[in-house]
Write a protein that holds these residues in place. Structure first.
Motif, PDB file in Angstrom:
ATOM      1  N   SER A 312       0.877  -1.253  -0.001  1.00  0.00           N
ATOM      2  CA  SER A 312       0.090   0.031   0.149  1.00  0.00           C
ATOM      3  C   SER A 312       0.719   1.338  -0.017  1.00  0.00           C
ATOM      4  CB  SER A 312      -1.015  -0.060   1.174  1.00  0.00           C
ATOM      5  OG  SER A 312      -0.288   0.007   2.341  1.00  0.00           O
ATOM      6  N   GLY A 313       0.488   2.476  -0.834  1.00  0.00           N
ATOM      7  CA  GLY A 313       1.089   3.540  -0.637  1.00  0.00           C
ATOM      8  C   GLY A 313      -0.032   4.644  -0.455  1.00  0.00           C
ATOM      9  N   ILE A 314       0.452   5.365   0.647  1.00  0.00           N
ATOM     10  CA  ILE A 314      -0.625   6.431   0.927  1.00  0.00           C
ATOM     11  C   ILE A 314       0.008   7.932   0.817  1.00  0.00           C
ATOM     12  CG2 ILE A 314      -1.928   7.493   3.075  1.00  0.00           C
ATOM     13  CD1 ILE A 314      -1.735   4.742   4.389  1.00  0.00           C
ATOM     14  N   HIS A 315      -0.802   8.856  -0.094  1.00  0.00           N
ATOM     15  CA  HIS A 315      -0.333   9.935  -0.176  1.00  0.00           C
ATOM     16  C   HIS A 315      -1.236  11.011   0.530  1.00  0.00           C
ATOM     17  CE1 HIS A 315       2.101   9.038  -3.857  1.00  0.00           C
ATOM     18  NE2 HIS A 315       1.104   8.055  -3.725  1.00  0.00           N
ATOM     19  N   GLU A 316      -0.703  11.898   1.381  1.00  0.00           N
ATOM     20  CA  GLU A 316      -1.372  13.066   2.077  1.00  0.00           C
ATOM     21  C   GLU A 316      -1.147  14.323   1.735  1.00  0.00           C
ATOM     22  OE1 GLU A 316      -2.271  12.140   6.361  1.00  0.00           O
ATOM     23  OE2 GLU A 316      -1.048  10.483   6.152  1.00  0.00           O
ATOM     24  N   PHE A 317      -2.104  15.199   1.596  1.00  0.00           N
ATOM     25  CA  PHE A 317      -1.833  16.668   1.211  1.00  0.00           C
ATOM     26  C   PHE A 317      -2.226  17.595   2.061  1.00  0.00           C
ATOM     27  CE2 PHE A 317      -2.580  13.534  -2.286  1.00  0.00           C
ATOM     28  CZ  PHE A 317      -1.755  13.952  -3.217  1.00  0.00           C
ATOM     29  N   GLN A 318      -1.761  18.946   1.975  1.00  0.00           N
ATOM     30  CA  GLN A 318      -2.273  19.978   2.885  1.00  0.00           C
ATOM     31  C   GLN A 318      -2.609  21.042   1.691  1.00  0.00           C
ATOM     32  OE1 GLN A 318       0.827  22.242   4.810  1.00  0.00           O
ATOM     33  NE2 GLN A 318      -0.283  22.355   6.610  1.00  0.00           N
ATOM     34  N   TYR A 319      -3.762  21.693   2.259  1.00  0.00           N
ATOM     35  CA  TYR A 319      -4.767  22.761   1.307  1.00  0.00           C
ATOM     36  C   TYR A 319      -3.970  24.019   1.391  1.00  0.00           C
ATOM     37  CZ  TYR A 319      -8.146  25.677  -0.735  1.00  0.00           C
ATOM     38  OH  TYR A 319      -8.825  26.443  -1.750  1.00  0.00           O
ATOM     39  N   ILE A 320      -3.573  24.826   0.326  1.00  0.00           N
ATOM     40  CA  ILE A 320      -3.195  25.955   0.211  1.00  0.00           C
ATOM     41  C   ILE A 320      -4.115  27.073  -0.378  1.00  0.00           C
ATOM     42  CG2 ILE A 320      -1.170  27.433  -0.585  1.00  0.00           C
ATOM     43  CD1 ILE A 320       0.465  24.963  -1.161  1.00  0.00           C
ATOM     44  N   PRO A 321      -4.802  27.534   0.570  1.00  0.00           N
ATOM     45  CA  PRO A 321      -5.899  28.703   0.183  1.00  0.00           C
ATOM     46  C   PRO A 321      -5.620  29.473  -0.800  1.00  0.00           C
ATOM     47  CG  PRO A 321      -5.839  28.372   2.566  1.00  0.00           C
ATOM     48  CD  PRO A 321      -4.480  27.676   2.040  1.00  0.00           C
ATOM     49  N   LYS A 322      -4.250  30.141  -0.645  1.00  0.00           N
ATOM     50  CA  LYS A 322      -4.041  31.051  -1.628  1.00  0.00           C
ATOM     51  C   LYS A 322      -3.929  30.732  -3.111  1.00  0.00           C
ATOM     52  CE  LYS A 322      -0.180  34.368  -2.557  1.00  0.00           C
ATOM     53  NZ  LYS A 322       1.162  34.755  -2.360  1.00  0.00           N
ATOM     54  N   GLU A 323      -3.536  29.375  -3.194  1.00  0.00           N
ATOM     55  CA  GLU A 323      -3.318  28.996  -4.716  1.00  0.00           C
ATOM     56  C   GLU A 323      -4.802  27.764  -5.020  1.00  0.00           C
ATOM     57  OE1 GLU A 323      -1.215  29.553  -7.091  1.00  0.00           O
ATOM     58  OE2 GLU A 323      -0.159  30.840  -5.695  1.00  0.00           O
ATOM     59  N   ASN A 324      -5.595  27.686  -3.913  1.00  0.00           N
ATOM     60  CA  ASN A 324      -6.781  26.849  -4.004  1.00  0.00           C
ATOM     61  C   ASN A 324      -6.039  25.521  -4.660  1.00  0.00           C
ATOM     62  OD1 ASN A 324      -9.366  25.752  -3.968  1.00  0.00           O
ATOM     63  ND2 ASN A 324      -9.826  26.497  -6.236  1.00  0.00           N
ATOM     64  N   LEU A 325      -5.208  24.901  -3.756  1.00  0.00           N
ATOM     65  CA  LEU A 325      -4.103  23.616  -4.294  1.00  0.00           C
ATOM     66  C   LEU A 325      -3.802  22.773  -2.850  1.00  0.00           C
ATOM     67  CD1 LEU A 325      -2.715  22.656  -6.799  1.00  0.00           C
ATOM     68  CD2 LEU A 325      -0.654  23.799  -5.692  1.00  0.00           C
ATOM     69  N   TRP A 326      -4.173  21.545  -3.387  1.00  0.00           N
ATOM     70  CA  TRP A 326      -3.606  20.436  -2.355  1.00  0.00           C
ATOM     71  C   TRP A 326      -2.332  20.217  -2.670  1.00  0.00           C
ATOM     72  CZ3 TRP A 326      -6.320  18.923   1.823  1.00  0.00           C
ATOM     73  CH2 TRP A 326      -7.715  19.256   1.997  1.00  0.00           C
ATOM     74  N   PHE A 327      -1.272  20.414  -1.921  1.00  0.00           N
ATOM     75  CA  PHE A 327       0.248  20.221  -2.111  1.00  0.00           C
ATOM     76  C   PHE A 327       0.608  18.960  -1.127  1.00  0.00           C
ATOM     77  CE2 PHE A 327       4.789  20.654  -2.019  1.00  0.00           C
ATOM     78  CZ  PHE A 327       4.920  21.220  -3.504  1.00  0.00           C
ATOM     79  N   PRO A 328       1.568  18.064  -1.697  1.00  0.00           N
ATOM     80  CA  PRO A 328       1.735  16.588  -0.996  1.00  0.00           C
ATOM     81  C   PRO A 328       2.701  16.992   0.298  1.00  0.00           C
ATOM     82  CG  PRO A 328       2.938  16.953  -3.148  1.00  0.00           C
ATOM     83  CD  PRO A 328       1.870  18.067  -3.083  1.00  0.00           C
ATOM     84  N   ILE A 329       2.240  16.585   1.545  1.00  0.00           N
ATOM     85  CA  ILE A 329       3.107  16.482   2.730  1.00  0.00           C
ATOM     86  C   ILE A 329       3.633  15.494   3.437  1.00  0.00           C
ATOM     87  CG2 ILE A 329       2.223  18.805   3.396  1.00  0.00           C
ATOM     88  CD1 ILE A 329       0.350  17.204   5.159  1.00  0.00           C
ATOM     89  N   GLN A 330       2.932  14.170   2.824  1.00  0.00           N
ATOM     90  CA  GLN A 330       3.532  13.084   3.411  1.00  0.00           C
ATOM     91  C   GLN A 330       3.129  11.934   2.577  1.00  0.00           C
ATOM     92  OE1 GLN A 330       2.588  12.482   7.764  1.00  0.00           O
ATOM     93  NE2 GLN A 330       2.191  10.193   7.258  1.00  0.00           N
TER      94      GLN A 330
END
Length: 452
Positions: A312-330
């Motif tokens: 299994s591979g898990i990708h987690e993201f953090q939301y950046i309001p300024k860019e309306n974008l989810w960026f990978p964090i883990q």
């Protein structure tokens, strides 16, 4: 040497949370683990159970209680008991029909996935951002949980329905459990800097530390456990590529089902389960993707191969309001031994573990080493985007700094968000001493010279 051979078969974290709850989710009637169950703390923090039904819920606030939910089962609320380290949660099947979110007259999951595919370029950081850079800390271990190993291995008495029965200790299994209680089988750490200047992405390894080796084994460093981006048309897991569940032609290969709606980073997401349409086991990916209800971006993804090995591979993201974008964090990657005897296609070929059992043959008796698993966890930090970036030696995808293998302990302490526990500290000491005694590193160098 025997233990190091085991880690070569697998060759190739920490969060800022202050409170942790560990447990396992099981089906009450069959006593079987439930993978992908949703666990939500009282403060809204959530996670899902892994392929074994196990979970680890972390929060910056004290966890008073948590809810466990799973499609087709009655939700359960668990109240935290002081000093209780592990919780076993049993869910009962519910008879009433699941109330799903209705998006249109067709399968709501299909409608959602179509919008995800249509908005991929707008949500893909490598398409939307002109540039970005960040640092990452990775820790990979090959280990086993001693608590999971059968108690009969280290006891001369076995509990029976009436009294106890004397039994002979399995010396090899006992020794394995004793070893794994003190240290891991293998461990490595890595600190990298990632730089992206459209369309080039480069990883520069600032520091690397590998138990048992003074010099890094480059084959392990270059081994790709899981894709960097969840938006690639082909998703790579354990160096094998699969058609992505959000590829342009994904609807031909996958079935989808809307499971639930959950909140991530304060934003509502759809929880969609996907599975390859092929009926054969280990024929493709399955898993769960969390989709932002507003911009249809991926907020979290769990990709899985289920076969002789559960990968299994898990990708987690953090939301950046300024860019309306989810960026990978883990990212988290895990391999555990499966519960069947089918072959599985990995590393570009077919690997047969126990072989197909004959109808009259007895099932394989589980040994202590069957509990071994590989776990790799990567955390990203110091994220900057849309800034001028100059990538040196841009023709190289992975570069290792000359002093990367000679970093002092102060360097590692500055990047580890949690200090190494006693078990991890002993892993470096034990494997380093074994490597020196068995001259493993010099043998590897000699072998490479012959190959060259």
């Amino acid at each position: 040497m025997k233990h190091l051979c085991l880690l070569f078969f697998f060759f190739t974290f920490s969060l800022q949370a202050q409170f942790r709850v560990n447990g396992i989710v099981k089906e009450s009637s069959a006593n079987k683990p439930l993978p992908f169950a949703t666990i939500t703390a009282n403060d809204g923090t959530n996670t899902i159970s892994d392929v074994d039904g196990k979970f680890s819920l972390l929060s910056l606030k004290r966890i008073v209680s948590f809810d466990v939910s799973y499609i087709g089962f009655t939700k359960s609320t668990v109240v935290i008991v002081n000093d209780k380290p592990f919780y076993t949660v049993f869910l009962s099947p519910k008879r009433d029909d699941l109330k799903e979110v209705v998006v249109s007259n067709e399968n709501p999951a299909l409608t959602i996935i179509k919008k995800v595919i249509a908005n991929k370029n707008a949500n893909n950081p490598q398409k939307k951002l002109n540039s970005f850079e960040f640092k990452s800390y990775n820790k990979l271990i090959v280990t086993a949980n001693p608590d999971s190993i059968d108690g009969r291995i280290d006891s001369v008495f076995v509990e029976k329905s009436i009294g106890k029965k004397f039994t002979k200790i399995d010396s090899s299994n006992y020794k394995f459990k004793e070893i794994i209680s003190k240290h891991h089988l293998f461990q490595t750490e890595k600190v990298s800097q990632y730089q992206f200047d459209n369309p080039k992405l480069k990883e520069t390894i600032l520091g690397t530390k590998m138990a048992g080796f003074k010099q890094p084994i480059y084959e392990v460093i270059a081994f790709n456990l899981q894709s960097f981006s969840i938006y690639d048309s082909s998703y790579e897991l354990f160096e094998t590529k699969y058609n992505s569940p959000i590829a342009n032609d994904a609807l031909q290969d996958y079935n989808y089902k809307l499971l639930d709606t959950v909140s991530i980073n304060g934003r509502n997401t759809y929880m969609v389960y996907f599975k390859n349409k092929k009926k054969r086991k280990a024929s493709g990916l399955e898993g769960v993707i969390y989709i932002d209800q507003n911009n249809y971006a991926i907020a979290k993804a769990v990709m899985r191969i289920k076969g002789v090995l559960d990968i299994s591979g898990i990708h987690e993201f953090q939301y950046i309001p300024k860019e309306n974008l989810w960026f990978p964090i883990q990212k988290t990657f895990k391999i555990v031994k499966g519960k069947n005897d089918d072959d599985i296609k990995i590393l570009g070929g077919t690997i047969q573990f126990e072989g197909d059992l004959e109808e009259d043959s007895k099932p394989h008796k589980k040994a202590a080493s069957d509990y071994v698993y590989l776990l790799s966890q990567t955390n990203n930090f110091d994220i900057n985007y849309n800034i001028p970036i100059q990538i040196k030696k841009s023709a190289i995808s992975i570069e290792i700094k000359e002093d990367a293998v000679n970093r002092p302990e102060s360097f590692w302490n500055s990047y580890r968000k949690d200090s190494l526990d006693i078990r991890s500290q002993k892993t470096y000491l034990v494997l380093d001493s074994i490597s020196v005694k068995k001259r493993i590193e010099s043998r590897l160098r000699f072998g490479r010279k012959i190959i060259n």
